[in-house]
Scaffold this active site. Structure first.
Site, PDB file in Angstrom:
ATOM      1  N   GLU A 188     -30.673  28.547 -27.775  1.00  0.00           N
ATOM      2  CA  GLU A 188     -29.780  27.952 -28.775  1.00  0.00           C
ATOM      3  C   GLU A 188     -28.543  28.822 -29.008  1.00  0.00           C
ATOM      4  O   GLU A 188     -28.570  30.037 -28.770  1.00  0.00           O
ATOM      5  CB  GLU A 188     -30.553  27.758 -30.086  1.00  0.00           C
ATOM      6  CG  GLU A 188     -29.776  27.143 -31.245  1.00  0.00           C
ATOM      7  CD  GLU A 188     -29.170  25.770 -30.981  1.00  0.00           C
ATOM      8  OE1 GLU A 188     -28.503  25.582 -29.925  1.00  0.00           O
ATOM      9  OE2 GLU A 188     -29.321  24.872 -31.820  1.00  0.00           O
TER      10      GLU A 188
ATOM     11  N   TYR B  65     -27.454  26.408 -44.109  1.00  0.00           N
ATOM     12  CA  TYR B  65     -26.016  26.133 -44.181  1.00  0.00           C
ATOM     13  C   TYR B  65     -25.463  26.436 -45.569  1.00  0.00           C
ATOM     14  O   TYR B  65     -24.341  26.902 -45.722  1.00  0.00           O
ATOM     15  CB  TYR B  65     -25.730  24.678 -43.788  1.00  0.00           C
ATOM     16  CG  TYR B  65     -25.820  24.443 -42.287  1.00  0.00           C
ATOM     17  CD1 TYR B  65     -25.013  25.160 -41.400  1.00  0.00           C
ATOM     18  CD2 TYR B  65     -26.698  23.509 -41.756  1.00  0.00           C
ATOM     19  CE1 TYR B  65     -25.099  24.958 -40.026  1.00  0.00           C
ATOM     20  CE2 TYR B  65     -26.786  23.293 -40.385  1.00  0.00           C
ATOM     21  CZ  TYR B  65     -25.990  24.014 -39.517  1.00  0.00           C
ATOM     22  OH  TYR B  65     -26.073  23.810 -38.169  1.00  0.00           O
TER      23      TYR B  65
ATOM     24  N   ARG C  55     -40.118  27.603 -29.533  1.00  0.00           N
ATOM     25  CA  ARG C  55     -40.210  26.183 -29.900  1.00  0.00           C
ATOM     26  C   ARG C  55     -40.026  25.244 -28.713  1.00  0.00           C
ATOM     27  O   ARG C  55     -40.607  24.162 -28.698  1.00  0.00           O
ATOM     28  CB  ARG C  55     -39.241  25.850 -31.031  1.00  0.00           C
ATOM     29  CG  ARG C  55     -37.792  26.269 -30.817  1.00  0.00           C
ATOM     30  CD  ARG C  55     -37.040  26.156 -32.143  1.00  0.00           C
ATOM     31  NE  ARG C  55     -35.605  26.429 -32.048  1.00  0.00           N
ATOM     32  CZ  ARG C  55     -35.050  27.637 -32.089  1.00  0.00           C
ATOM     33  NH1 ARG C  55     -35.811  28.711 -32.165  1.00  0.00           N
ATOM     34  NH2 ARG C  55     -33.735  27.766 -32.042  1.00  0.00           N
TER      35      ARG C  55
ATOM     36  N   ARG D 288       0.821  -1.203   0.000  1.00  0.00           N
ATOM     37  CA  ARG D 288       0.000   0.000   0.000  1.00  0.00           C
ATOM     38  C   ARG D 288       0.859   1.258   0.000  1.00  0.00           C
ATOM     39  O   ARG D 288       0.531   2.262  -0.633  1.00  0.00           O
ATOM     40  CB  ARG D 288      -0.954  -0.008   1.194  1.00  0.00           C
ATOM     41  CG  ARG D 288      -2.128  -0.972   0.962  1.00  0.00           C
ATOM     42  CD  ARG D 288      -2.705  -1.493   2.240  1.00  0.00           C
ATOM     43  NE  ARG D 288      -3.293  -0.436   3.033  1.00  0.00           N
ATOM     44  CZ  ARG D 288      -3.410  -0.494   4.363  1.00  0.00           C
ATOM     45  NH1 ARG D 288      -2.969  -1.550   5.031  1.00  0.00           N
ATOM     46  NH2 ARG D 288      -3.954   0.494   5.008  1.00  0.00           N
TER      47      ARG D 288
ATOM     48  N   HIS E 157     -32.104  22.963 -27.070  1.00  0.00           N
ATOM     49  CA  HIS E 157     -31.716  22.973 -28.484  1.00  0.00           C
ATOM     50  C   HIS E 157     -30.496  22.098 -28.724  1.00  0.00           C
ATOM     51  O   HIS E 157     -29.779  21.761 -27.795  1.00  0.00           O
ATOM     52  CB  HIS E 157     -31.408  24.419 -28.893  1.00  0.00           C
ATOM     53  CG  HIS E 157     -32.518  25.362 -28.535  1.00  0.00           C
ATOM     54  ND1 HIS E 157     -33.483  25.729 -29.418  1.00  0.00           N
ATOM     55  CD2 HIS E 157     -32.833  25.964 -27.351  1.00  0.00           C
ATOM     56  CE1 HIS E 157     -34.356  26.539 -28.812  1.00  0.00           C
ATOM     57  NE2 HIS E 157     -33.978  26.700 -27.559  1.00  0.00           N
TER      58      HIS E 157
ATOM     59  N   ARG F  54     -34.739  17.609 -27.366  1.00  0.00           N
ATOM     60  CA  ARG F  54     -34.762  18.818 -28.184  1.00  0.00           C
ATOM     61  C   ARG F  54     -36.221  19.230 -28.343  1.00  0.00           C
ATOM     62  O   ARG F  54     -37.127  18.437 -28.101  1.00  0.00           O
ATOM     63  CB  ARG F  54     -34.150  18.532 -29.548  1.00  0.00           C
ATOM     64  CG  ARG F  54     -32.660  18.266 -29.478  1.00  0.00           C
ATOM     65  CD  ARG F  54     -32.099  17.947 -30.845  1.00  0.00           C
ATOM     66  NE  ARG F  54     -32.272  19.069 -31.772  1.00  0.00           N
ATOM     67  CZ  ARG F  54     -32.009  18.990 -33.081  1.00  0.00           C
ATOM     68  NH1 ARG F  54     -31.575  17.858 -33.596  1.00  0.00           N
ATOM     69  NH2 ARG F  54     -32.178  20.037 -33.859  1.00  0.00           N
ATOM     70  N   HIS F  55     -36.424  20.446 -28.792  1.00  0.00           N
ATOM     71  CA  HIS F  55     -37.784  20.876 -29.112  1.00  0.00           C
ATOM     72  C   HIS F  55     -38.295  20.050 -30.296  1.00  0.00           C
ATOM     73  O   HIS F  55     -37.515  19.438 -31.014  1.00  0.00           O
ATOM     74  CB  HIS F  55     -37.759  22.358 -29.473  1.00  0.00           C
ATOM     75  CG  HIS F  55     -36.782  22.674 -30.568  1.00  0.00           C
ATOM     76  ND1 HIS F  55     -37.043  22.448 -31.901  1.00  0.00           N
ATOM     77  CD2 HIS F  55     -35.501  23.136 -30.513  1.00  0.00           C
ATOM     78  CE1 HIS F  55     -35.989  22.789 -32.617  1.00  0.00           C
ATOM     79  NE2 HIS F  55     -35.035  23.205 -31.806  1.00  0.00           N
TER      80      HIS F  55
ATOM     81  N   ASN G 196     -36.682  24.388 -39.230  1.00  0.00           N
ATOM     82  CA  ASN G 196     -36.020  23.129 -39.565  1.00  0.00           C
ATOM     83  C   ASN G 196     -36.520  22.594 -40.904  1.00  0.00           C
ATOM     84  O   ASN G 196     -35.780  21.943 -41.640  1.00  0.00           O
ATOM     85  CB  ASN G 196     -36.246  22.071 -38.482  1.00  0.00           C
ATOM     86  CG  ASN G 196     -35.507  22.411 -37.193  1.00  0.00           C
ATOM     87  OD1 ASN G 196     -36.031  22.256 -36.100  1.00  0.00           O
ATOM     88  ND2 ASN G 196     -34.269  22.877 -37.330  1.00  0.00           N
TER      89      ASN G 196
HETATM   90  C1  LIG Z   1     -33.817  23.680 -36.218  1.00  0.00           C
HETATM   91  O1  LIG Z   1     -34.502  24.897 -36.239  1.00  0.00           O
HETATM   92  C2  LIG Z   1     -34.149  25.813 -35.215  1.00  0.00           C
HETATM   93  C3  LIG Z   1     -34.970  27.033 -35.454  1.00  0.00           C
HETATM   94  O2  LIG Z   1     -36.311  26.750 -35.371  1.00  0.00           O
HETATM   95  C4  LIG Z   1     -32.690  26.164 -35.262  1.00  0.00           C
HETATM   96  O3  LIG Z   1     -32.320  26.986 -34.176  1.00  0.00           O
HETATM   97  C5  LIG Z   1     -31.872  24.926 -35.232  1.00  0.00           C
HETATM   98  O4  LIG Z   1     -30.517  25.285 -35.408  1.00  0.00           O
HETATM   99  C6  LIG Z   1     -32.341  24.015 -36.361  1.00  0.00           C
HETATM  100  N1  LIG Z   1     -31.513  22.877 -36.378  1.00  0.00           N
HETATM  101  C7  LIG Z   1     -30.627  22.725 -37.322  1.00  0.00           C
HETATM  102  C8  LIG Z   1     -29.381  22.041 -36.963  1.00  0.00           C
HETATM  103  O5  LIG Z   1     -30.819  23.109 -38.465  1.00  0.00           O
HETATM  104  C1  LIG Z   2      -4.540   4.242   0.844  1.00  0.00           C
HETATM  105  C2  LIG Z   2      -3.653   5.128   1.641  1.00  0.00           C
HETATM  106  O1  LIG Z   2      -3.079   6.065   1.158  1.00  0.00           O
HETATM  107  N1  LIG Z   2      -3.536   4.834   2.902  1.00  0.00           N
HETATM  108  C3  LIG Z   2      -2.432   5.280   3.681  1.00  0.00           C
HETATM  109  C4  LIG Z   2      -2.770   6.490   4.513  1.00  0.00           C
HETATM  110  O2  LIG Z   2      -1.732   6.733   5.451  1.00  0.00           O
HETATM  111  C5  LIG Z   2      -1.353   5.639   6.289  1.00  0.00           C
HETATM  112  C6  LIG Z   2      -0.283   6.086   7.255  1.00  0.00           C
HETATM  113  O3  LIG Z   2       0.825   6.603   6.605  1.00  0.00           O
HETATM  114  C7  LIG Z   2      -0.880   4.468   5.466  1.00  0.00           C
HETATM  115  O4  LIG Z   2      -0.574   3.370   6.301  1.00  0.00           O
HETATM  116  C8  LIG Z   2      -1.976   4.081   4.509  1.00  0.00           C
HETATM  117  O5  LIG Z   2      -1.503   3.076   3.670  1.00  0.00           O
END
Ligand SMILES: *[C@@H]1O[C@H](CO)[C@@H](O)[C@H](O)[C@H]1NC(C)=O
Ligand SMILES: CC(=O)N[C@H]1CO[C@H](CO)[C@@H](O)[C@@H]1O
Ligand SMILES: *[C@@H]1O[C@H](CO)[C@@H](O)[C@H](O)[C@H]1NC(C)=O
Ligand SMILES: *[C@@H]1O[C@H](CO)[C@@H](O)[C@H](O)[C@H]1NC(C)=O
Length: 459
Positions: A307, A318, A286, A78, A372, A231-232, A238
């Site tokens: 959003e 896009y 929405r 340990r 969103h 999501r809505h 959309n």
């Molecule tokens: C879905 O439409 C919402 C607007 O109504 C828009 O904010 C969201 O980005 C759209 N999702 C995508 C990824 O086109």
């Molecule tokens: C798991 C762990 O760290 N335990 C230690 C805590 O401190 C005591 C005393 O030094 C150790 O014996 C344990 O092993």
């Protein structure tokens, strides 16, 4: 581009040293802190002494006697495990610019704590002790059930054996355990959680980073609960492929809204059908329209759940963005997490505005969040520990209810699709066409059990 990072502001490094007997939820707290800080882009890592011990003594049958303070062989192993964990942590601080390292061990005696203290001070790292103290037998037993069903030490043993053996192991630690107190440890920085958070003792919390960690652990609870995400419903935008705006739901979107209460009930199951959910939406039409048929009284609108703001591109498709702003279109594909729309936001910006939501979410019990695509991706990334470079590309389809059930060492995920068609709003890298041509990353499996400890920690 201004990059938000607490560590840049302060240039502070913190070593969080866990203190407490076994089965006090230390590993759970440690892992949650790492997940939270990583999500905020603060480089953090957990060093679990138990894992080192299992590596060193992989051929040794580990039962309670191994932890007897009079067992020389056990003590040696340990000690070596602790040493290796500390060495690795110190190297990580210096070679990989770690910011918050967590030493997850019992460190039950003052002598042990003094040693770590000295090492930290020599390396100008702030030591912060985090003790989980618990004398509530019900809580402890609950924890033992979680530990013994998830700990690698008890993989091949019966439940009964595991419980007895674990109780015995705890009693060996109890022999030497010295809790922290404000008198004898008055010069140390520490947080002491008594019975999870029925009482919290704080001593000498100094830096901003430390106070963030304090605030976070203060909000944690361990009551079982589920978090629903949706999501809505499909919106009019959309249908036309436009982004942003504040449009109404489409006809199919309204169908999803009407179906949602039934979907939630089905997912809750017969025995939980009276569960009171809290419903959160954004301030956009929405999401509110999508929540309008839900029978729950507590409905809250959050501006922070709105959003991603597409700035000058708001209302465009896009294709139009690709034509009008080809460089921006490419820049976004190259680094979607950091890319900020002209006059708008990036994914990183969303994470920053979601931080208070995460805090409040940790305090909540059963909840349904309707928001969103981009916001959902960020929330999901927090709960499932998804790395930053992946999260903006996760596929989260319309008309699907996601259920998250946080457990001690894992989060259960299930998805329920409403049988209502919707356009795909997923855009793959390198195209302005919408639709999922290959499989999306992240949550494409219908039911995953993902253990936090097995998940990659974001860089
Ligand atoms: C879905 O439409 C919402 C607007 O109504 C828009 O904010 C969201 O980005 C759209 N999702 C995508 C990824 O086109
Ligand atoms: C798991 C762990 O760290 N335990 C230690 C805590 O401190 C005591 C005393 O030094 C150790 O014996 C344990 O092993
Ligand atoms: C949305 O619906 C409301 C009420 O049905 C209507 O008054 C409004 O004009 C619609 N808005 C848009 C942008 O179509
Ligand atoms: C749910 O909440 C409402 C209002 O807050 C309350 O009237 C109702 O009794 C609650 N139901 C249950 C099962 O707790």
């Amino acid at each position: 581009m201004p990059v938000y990072s607490i560590s840049h502001v302060e240039n502070v490094r913190v070593c969080v040293v866990m203190v407490g007997l076994p089965a006090r939820g230390k590993s759970l707290i440690a892992q949650k802190i790492v997940r939270y800080l990583s999500w905020l882009s603060i480089k953090s890592k957990c060093f679990n002494v138990g894992n080192y011990r299992r590596e060193i003594a992989s051929d040794v049958v580990v039962n309670a006697e191994f932890f007897d303070p009079r067992n020389e062989e056990g003590l040696k192993t340990r000690k070596e495990a602790v040493n290796r964990a500390i060495t690795d942590m110190m190297n990580w601080f210096s070679e990989e610019n770690g910011v918050v390292g967590i030493l997850d061990a019992t460190n039950s005696t003052k002598a042990r704590r003094d040693r770590i203290l000295k090492l930290c001070r020599e390396n100008s790292i702030e030591p912060m002790f985090l003790e989980s103290y618990c004398d509530d037998q019900d809580l402890i037993l609950q924890n033992i059930i979680d530990v013994k069903t998830t700990s690698p030490d008890y993989i091949d043993t019966s439940n009964e054996f595991a419980t007895d053996d674990f109780l015995k192991r705890i009693s060996y630690y109890e022999e030497i355990y010295e809790t922290m107190d404000t008198k004898s440890d008055s010069d140390l920085t520490f947080i002491k959680l008594v019975n999870v958070n029925s009482q919290i003792i704080l001593n000498r919390i100094e830096s901003y980073l430390e106070s963030r960690i304090v605030y976070y652990v203060m909000n944690l609870h361990i009551k079982p609960r589920c978090i629903y995400l949706s999501r809505h419903g499909e919106s009019e935008y959309n249908l036309t492929g436009q982004i942003g705006g504040d449009s109404n739901l489409s006809e199919r979107g309204w169908k999803y809204a009407k179906k949602l209460p039934e979907l939630v009930l089905k997912s809750l199951g017969e025995e939980n059908k009276h569960t009171n959910l809290t419903v959160w939406t954004s301030t956009l039409k929405r999401t509110q329209q999508t929540s309008s048929f839900l029978p729950y009284k507590r409905k809250l609108q959050w501006k922070a759940l709105d959003e991603l703001d597409a700035g000058e591109c708001d209302g465009m498709t896009y294709e139009e963005i690709e034509q009008n702003f080809p460089e921006d279109f490419k820049a976004r594909d190259d680094d979607k997490y950091e890319y900020r729309y002209r006059g708008g936001e990036s994914y990183r910006d969303i994470v920053i505005r979601l931080e208070p939501i995460i805090m409040e979410l940790e305090r909540q019990e059963n909840i349904l969040i309707i928001t969103h695509q981009a916001v959902l991706r960020c929330l999901y990334a927090y709960f499932m520990n998804i790395p930053q470079e992946e999260s903006p590309w996760m596929s989260i389809p319309l008309h699907t209810l996601i259920k998250l059930e946080p457990r001690a060492y894992s989060t259960l995920v299930s998805r329920m699709k409403a049988d209502i068609p919707a356009v795909s709003t997923y855009k793959e890298k390198g195209t302005s066409q919408l639709g999922e041509f290959a499989s999306g990353t992240g949550i494409s499996k219908s039911r995953d059990l993902i253990r936090d400890s097995e998940l990659v920690t974001p860089k």
